[in-house]
Design a protein around this motif. Structure first.
Motif: not given
Length: 81
Positions: A27, A31, A62-63, A65-70, A73
Motif C-alpha cells: 500500500r 500510494l 489510489v482507487g 488501494v481503497l478498494a482493497d481496504v474496503v 474490511r
C-alpha cells in the motif's frame, strides 16, 4: 488404474505464489508511486495529454488501494494473501 486420482485438473502453484506478501508495504508503495506521478505534472512537456495520463494512473492506484481496504474490511476478500 481406476483407483488413481486425477491430478491433471488441479492448479499447479510455485512455493512463492502461496507465500503472503507484506500488505502494508504494498500500500505504501502504491500510494508513494501515485504521489511521485503527480510530481511529474510540473515537467517539461507541452499539452495536457501527459497530465491526463499521470492523473489517471495516480487515481487508478489510489482507487485500487481503497478498494482493497474496503473489500478486506467487509470480509469480501481473504486476509491471508
Amino acid at each position: 488404474m481406476a483407483d488413481q486420482p486425477v491430478v491433471a485438473n488441479e492448479p499447479v502453484y510455485a512455493p512463492d505464489q502461496l507465500k503472503p506478501g507484506n500488505r502494508k508495504w504494498a500500500r505504501i508503495g502504491a500510494l508513494g508511486s501515485a504521489a511521485i506521478m503527480l510530481l511529474y505534472l510540473w515537467g517539461n512537456h507541452e499539452g495536457n495529454t501527459e497530465n491526463i495520463w499521470l492523473i489517471g494512473m495516480a487515481l487508478l492506484l489510489v482507487g485500487i488501494v481503497l478498494a482493497d481496504v474496503v473489500l478486506r474490511r467487509n470480509g469480501l476478500k481473504a486476509n491471508d494473501q
